[in-house]
Design an enzyme around this catalytic site. Structure first.
Site, PDB file in Angstrom:
ATOM      1  N   GLY A  37      -5.218   1.376   3.257  1.00 31.82           N
ATOM      2  CA  GLY A  37      -5.855   1.454   1.935  1.00 31.82           C
ATOM      3  C   GLY A  37      -4.868   2.007   0.929  1.00 31.82           C
ATOM      4  CG  HIS A  38      -5.966   1.835  -3.161  1.00 34.73           C
ATOM      5  ND1 HIS A  38      -6.242   2.986  -3.865  1.00 34.73           N
ATOM      6  CD2 HIS A  38      -7.155   1.206  -2.988  1.00 34.73           C
ATOM      7  CE1 HIS A  38      -7.535   3.046  -4.098  1.00 34.73           C
ATOM      8  NE2 HIS A  38      -8.116   1.980  -3.577  1.00 34.73           N
ATOM      9  CG  ASN A  39      -0.631   5.800  -2.866  1.00 39.47           C
ATOM     10  OD1 ASN A  39       0.227   5.212  -3.495  1.00 39.47           O
ATOM     11  ND2 ASN A  39      -0.417   6.249  -1.666  1.00 39.47           N
ATOM     12  N   GLY A  40      -4.995   7.176  -2.584  1.00 38.66           N
ATOM     13  CA  GLY A  40      -6.224   7.731  -3.157  1.00 38.66           C
ATOM     14  C   GLY A  40      -7.491   7.026  -2.707  1.00 38.66           C
ATOM     15  CB  SER A  41      -8.217   4.077  -0.581  1.00 40.21           C
ATOM     16  OG  SER A  41      -7.342   4.345   0.479  1.00 40.21           O
ATOM     17  N   GLY A  42      -9.008   7.371   0.059  1.00 42.03           N
ATOM     18  CA  GLY A  42      -9.880   8.290   0.805  1.00 42.03           C
ATOM     19  C   GLY A  42      -9.540   8.433   2.281  1.00 42.03           C
ATOM     20  CE  LYS A  43      -4.263   5.550   3.283  1.00 44.06           C
ATOM     21  NZ  LYS A  43      -4.289   5.544   1.803  1.00 44.06           N
ATOM     22  CB  SER A  44      -5.737  12.206   3.691  1.00 49.45           C
ATOM     23  OG  SER A  44      -4.525  11.520   3.855  1.00 49.45           O
ATOM     24  CD  GLU A 163       0.199   7.460   4.390  1.00 50.21           C
ATOM     25  OE1 GLU A 163       1.317   7.467   3.871  1.00 50.21           O
ATOM     26  OE2 GLU A 163      -0.863   7.357   3.758  1.00 50.21           O
TER      27      GLU A 163
END
Ligand code: ATP
Ligand code: MG
Length: 268
Positions: A37-44, A163
């Site tokens: 997902g793009h940066n800031g999509s909520g993965k972390s 990551e």
């Protein structure tokens, strides 16, 4: 059987914006799932919710049959190892050796076993010569290697790599990918968060997050065929896949070339 079950999970850091919106996700025991997902999509954020570092606004997370809440969070954390995106957030010890030991100490692993695991895993990530160094003396990639060693040494049933290879050189990345394959063969459940579609192809399943929502969830073949979703996900697509899409857009019909490009898209 699902080892992680996420139901209708919603989360916000502050009242104005929801970072995760009604996320539903089931991960089976022994499965390797990539989250893209793009940066800031909520993965972390999602990974921190799974280990109970953040508390959901609504929804449920069940890990290995236990509903995550105040009473179960400690027991759940013993089952999940996480390599954080920023290795600086992982370091607590004075030396590399202390750091690798930290997770094992929390699990109450016996001292002799701990010493042999420190040797085994620091060797595995090529950091055995740095055991007495202070973490701040290491490069970013070396810190990531140490963080990975500490988590692998814990021997948990579930491991999340957020990551975890972003600062590694190509050789380092390949070796981490091969550890992950070994872990998978041992029946460990793995979640890898990555921006690299190529890395995601190794996993059993790919989940794509966009603005806090799951927009795709399937095998690599399923997800790569979903052109509309992929195009909207802001992910960097592999060149053969871009060519297939280009041919389709230009109405260039050549089944043979398309087939070859498909094969190339799926080569790991
Ligand atoms: N501690 C925080 N306080 C407030 N907002 C936060 C905090 N951490 C993250 N956010 C916001 O939550 C959203 C999701 O962040 P998150 O770190 O989960 O994204 P990500 O998908 O991991 O991105 P990246 O690919 O950059 O690592 C972003 O909009 C971010 O600005
Ligand atoms: Mg992140």
């Amino acid at each position: 059987m699902s080892i992680i079950k996420i139901e209708d999970l919603t989360f916000s850091y502050n009242e104005d914006t929801e970072v995760l919106k009604n996320v539903n996700l089931e991960i089976n025991k022994g499965e390797w799932v990539s989250i893209l997902g793009h940066n800031g999509s909520g993965k972390s954020t999602l990974s921190k919710l799974i280990i109970g570092l953040l508390k959901a606004s609504s929804g449920k997370i069940t890990v290995d049959g236990e509903l995550l809440n105040y009473d179960t969070v400690h027991s759940i954390r013993r089952k999940i190892g996480i390599v954080f995106q920023n290795p600086d957030n992982q370091f607590v010890g004075v030396t590399v050796e202390d750091d690798i030991a930290f997770g094992m100490e929390n699990l109450g692993i016996e001292r002799n076993e701990m010493i042999s695991k420190i040797q085994e895993f620091s060797k595995k990530v090529n950091m055995i010569d740095y055991l007495n160094k202070a973490p701040h003396e290491l490069s970013g990639g070396q810190k990531q290697r140490v963080a990975i060693a500490g988590i692998l040494a814990m021997g948990t049933d579930i491991i999340i790599f957020d990551e975890a290879t972003s600062m590694l050189d190509p050789k380092g990345r390949d070796s981490v990918l091969s550890f992950i394959k070994e872990l998978k063969n041992q029946g460990i459940t793995i979640i890898t968060i990555t921006h690299e579609m190529k890395e995601a192809l190794y996993s059993d399943r790919i989940v794509i997050l966009k603005e806090g929502k799951v927009i795709a969830d399937g095998t690599a073949v399923d997800v790569l065929q979903d052109k509309k979703t992929l195009n909207s996900s802001n992910l960097e697509l592999l060149l053969p896949l871009k060519l297939i899409y280009h041919m389709q857009e230009q109405n260039i019909e050549n089944k043979e070339i398309e087939e070859i490009l498909w094969q190339l898209s799926l080569i790991k």
